[in-house]
Design an enzyme around this catalytic site. Structure first.
Site, short mmCIF file in Angstrom:
data_model
loop_
_atom_site.label_atom_id
_atom_site.label_comp_id
_atom_site.label_asym_id
_atom_site.label_seq_id
_atom_site.Cartn_x
_atom_site.Cartn_y
_atom_site.Cartn_z
N LYS A 46 -3.04 -11.69 0.21
CA LYS A 46 -3.01 -10.52 1.10
C LYS A 46 -3.95 -10.81 2.25
O LYS A 46 -4.91 -11.57 2.09
CB LYS A 46 -3.49 -9.27 0.36
CG LYS A 46 -3.06 -7.98 1.02
CD LYS A 46 -1.72 -7.53 0.48
CE LYS A 46 -1.15 -6.37 1.25
NZ LYS A 46 0.06 -5.86 0.58
N ASP A 49 2.59 -4.90 6.06
CA ASP A 49 1.99 -3.86 5.22
C ASP A 49 1.60 -2.74 6.20
O ASP A 49 2.18 -2.67 7.30
CB ASP A 49 0.78 -4.40 4.45
CG ASP A 49 0.32 -3.48 3.31
OD1 ASP A 49 0.92 -3.52 2.23
OD2 ASP A 49 -0.64 -2.69 3.51
P1 NDP Z 1 3.24 1.98 7.51
O1 NDP Z 1 2.14 1.56 8.38
O2 NDP Z 1 4.65 1.79 7.95
O3 NDP Z 1 3.08 3.55 7.15
C1 NDP Z 1 1.93 4.04 6.55
C2 NDP Z 1 2.08 5.54 6.35
O4 NDP Z 1 1.00 6.01 5.56
C3 NDP Z 1 2.02 6.31 7.67
O5 NDP Z 1 2.78 7.49 7.54
C4 NDP Z 1 0.54 6.64 7.80
O6 NDP Z 1 0.26 7.79 8.61
C5 NDP Z 1 0.19 6.92 6.33
N1 NDP Z 1 -1.21 6.63 6.07
C6 NDP Z 1 -1.88 5.47 6.30
N2 NDP Z 1 -3.16 5.57 5.95
C7 NDP Z 1 -3.31 6.83 5.49
C8 NDP Z 1 -4.41 7.56 4.98
N3 NDP Z 1 -5.63 7.00 4.86
N4 NDP Z 1 -4.21 8.85 4.59
C9 NDP Z 1 -2.99 9.43 4.72
N5 NDP Z 1 -1.90 8.78 5.18
C10 NDP Z 1 -2.07 7.51 5.56
O7 NDP Z 1 2.98 1.27 6.11
P2 NDP Z 1 4.00 0.99 4.90
O8 NDP Z 1 4.98 2.09 4.79
O9 NDP Z 1 4.48 -0.40 5.02
O10 NDP Z 1 3.00 1.01 3.65
C11 NDP Z 1 2.73 2.19 2.91
C12 NDP Z 1 2.19 1.84 1.53
O11 NDP Z 1 3.15 1.03 0.84
C13 NDP Z 1 0.90 1.00 1.53
O12 NDP Z 1 0.14 1.35 0.39
C14 NDP Z 1 1.40 -0.43 1.38
O13 NDP Z 1 0.41 -1.27 0.82
C15 NDP Z 1 2.55 -0.19 0.40
N6 NDP Z 1 3.57 -1.23 0.34
C16 NDP Z 1 4.23 -1.64 1.47
C17 NDP Z 1 5.22 -2.59 1.38
C18 NDP Z 1 6.04 -3.00 2.54
O14 NDP Z 1 7.00 -3.76 2.35
N7 NDP Z 1 5.77 -2.54 3.74
C19 NDP Z 1 5.55 -3.24 0.09
C20 NDP Z 1 4.85 -2.68 -1.05
C21 NDP Z 1 3.89 -1.73 -0.89
P3 NDP Z 1 0.04 7.63 10.22
O15 NDP Z 1 1.40 7.47 10.80
O16 NDP Z 1 -0.64 8.87 10.61
O17 NDP Z 1 -0.81 6.41 10.40
O1 2IT Z 2 2.37 -4.83 -0.98
C1 2IT Z 2 3.37 -5.55 -0.82
O2 2IT Z 2 4.04 -5.97 -1.78
C2 2IT Z 2 3.78 -5.86 0.55
N1 2IT Z 2 3.14 -5.39 1.49
C3 2IT Z 2 4.95 -6.77 0.80
C4 2IT Z 2 4.55 -8.20 0.63
C5 2IT Z 2 5.60 -9.22 1.03
O3 2IT Z 2 5.22 -10.39 1.02
O4 2IT Z 2 6.74 -8.88 1.34
#
Ligand code: NDP
Ligand code: 2IT
Length: 447
Positions: free
Chosen positions: A128, A168
């Site tokens: 990461k 992420d």
């Molecule tokens: P994005 O940046 O696309 O979206 C993040 C969302 O979470 C936004 O709506 C943001 O609000 C909100 N957010 C971020 N920080 C906070 C906080 N401290 N309190 C409240 N809301 C918050 O990220 P992702 O959708 O990609 O990721 C979301 C989660 O999923 C994370 O935990 C990430 O690690 C996990 N994840 C992501 C993967 C991926 O493929 N992208 C894979 C597996 C897990 P705002 O718009 O106001 O910033």
């Molecule tokens: O938390 C996660 O699994 C991710 N942000 C996606 C990682 C990846 O390599 O696609």
């Protein structure tokens, strides 16, 4: 002191070696509880010190990232890559751009990735990275200059068979484009050194959708195992980024009703349920224009709750899809008190240990992030396979494979997580994820 005698003993060892890293301690404790009995029974794992080795990253690189903002002022950030474990494949995991990024958060995320990536059945190690850079309010040019400067350093440590970053929080398709462009220029190669790429430059179809879709498939598997279905279920989702919006899309496709979404400023409650038209608007608002959810509430005349989380809304299923520790013990009591009986985590470690205790007491079907959100990295693994073959699969082919992988993760959780009180998905995911990594580490010798 016998480190393997209790979780507390082992955690004292971990805490003393990783001072001031609370998120990392929390992630380790969450798995050690399940793994200790396995290690207590396995002399080979003890002799090879597998548990001590699995909590120690292979390496962490930290570097300075300097870039010019639009006013011509130089800005300094800190970038990182944690290469945690490559026992089953090249390091693999996302990049997070957020002011909160620090070593503790990246170590927790990379550590979770070990078990998650192993569960996908694909040959993926764990890493990461990211930076304490705040993408909010930055222009396109500022984002581009930051990404280029970040990649100037990161390029030294990654490669399609070494370490393959992805997105992420704060890193989506736009950022991956700038990062890939710079990698390609520095290394003079067009290879799959990053995933989440655009479909015309090596990206897999369905990768943007995969994490959210996967979390809903995982929920569907848990429901099916309990002779229930997602159709007609009322769902609370937190977050409104990549994971949350595609979870919403899949729930709607399967006949469920999406009542809430949130961002860092508050949450919306739409009693009629979010439909495809509203979702289109949200994609533009949250992932293109990066505006506040409040704007959506005003346009569509739905309830908006400033500074609040959605866990007080009455629902059947909950999908925390924003960030770590966003659902605490009190929230879990509210949720379950209102009848919620399933939690499928799209985010990484969104539930605090106290919330997980409440799920256990209330017999909630609880799909932990390392199982429920593994669809994203799984399709990243499929993207790597397509890049190696110089070939691309259709949407249907990738989505079928994603659905199969999520079912297989569910099966692994059942195989290792059966208890007298039903399936403990957290225990199942921890042990199933660990076994393959631990056995490989034994095969490679002490190193
Ligand atoms: P994005 O940046 O696309 O979206 C993040 C969302 O979470 C936004 O709506 C943001 O609000 C909100 N957010 C971020 N920080 C906070 C906080 N401290 N309190 C409240 N809301 C918050 O990220 P992702 O959708 O990609 O990721 C979301 C989660 O999923 C994370 O935990 C990430 O690690 C996990 N994840 C992501 C993967 C991926 O493929 N992208 C894979 C597996 C897990 P705002 O718009 O106001 O910033
Ligand atoms: O938390 C996660 O699994 C991710 N942000 C996606 C990682 C990846 O390599 O696609």
């Amino acid at each position: 002191m016998n480190r393997y005698a209790s979780t507390q003993n082992f955690m004292e060892y971990v805490q003393s070696r990783n001072v001031g890293q609370p998120e990392f301690h929390q992630a380790v404790e969450e798995v050690i509880d399940s793994l200790l009995p396995v290690v207590q029974e396995n002399k080979e794992f003890q002799e090879a010190k597998i548990l001590e080795r699995v909590v120690e990253p292979d390496r962490i690189v930290s570097f300075r990232v300097v870039w010019y903002d639009d006013k011509g002022e130089a800005q300094v950030n800190r970038g990182y890559r944690v290469q945690f474990n490559n026992a089953i494949g090249p390091y693999k995991g996302g990049l997070r751009f957020d002011p909160s990024v620090n070593v503790s958060i990246l170590k927790f995320l990379a550590f979770e990735q070990i078990f998650k990536n192993s569960l996908t059945t694909l040959p993926l190690g764990a890493g990461k990275g990211g930076a304490d850079f705040d993408p909010k309010g930055k222009s396109n040019l500022e984002i581009m200059r930051f990404c280029q400067s970040f990649m100037n350093e990161l390029a030294k440590y990654i490669g399609p068979d070494i370490d393959v970053p992805a997105g992420d929080i704060g890193v989506g398709g736009r950022e991956i484009g700038y990062l890939f462009g710079q990698y390609k220029k520095i290394r003079q190669e067009f290879t799959g050194a990053l995933t989440g790429k655009g479909p015309t430059w090596g990206g897999s179809l369905i990768r943007p959708e995969a994490t959210g879709y996967g979390a809903v498939y995982f929920a569907r598997n848990m429901l099916k195992f309990n002779k229930k279905d997602i159709a007609g279920m009322e769902c609370a989702i937190s977050g409104s980024g990549n994971v949350a919006l595609y979870a919403a899309e899949k729930i709607i496709q399967l006949g469920g009703k999406v009542l809430t979404l949130s961002d860092s400023k508050g949450f919306i409650f739409d009693k009629d349920g979010i439909n495809a038209e509203k979702l289109n608007y949200l994609h533009d608002l949250k992932t293109v224009r990066r505006g506040p959810l409040k704007e959506f509430a005003e346009k569509f005349n739905v309830e908006y709750h400033e500074g609040k989380k959605p866990w007080g809304v009455k629902c059947d299923l909950a999908f925390p899809c924003a960030t770590q520790n966003e659902l605490n013990g009190e929230d879990a009591k509210l949720l379950t008190g209102n009848g919620c009986f399933l939690v499928s985590e799209g985010a990484n470690m969104p539930s605090t240990p106290e919330a997980i205790e409440v799920y256990k007491e209330m017999k909630v079907l609880y799909g932990p992030g390392k199982a429920a959100n593994a669809g994203g990295v799984a399709v990243s693994g499929l993207e790597m396979a397509q890049n190696s073959m110089r070939h691309s699969w259709s949407r249907e082919e990738v989505e079928d494979k994603l659905a199969c992988i999520m079912s297989s993760i569910h099966d692994s959780c059942i195989a290792y997580g059966q208890t007298q009180n039903g399936v403990d998905y957290l225990k199942g995911a921890n042990i199933a994820g660990f076994m393959k990594v631990a056995k490989n580490m034994v095969s490679f010798g002490v190193m």
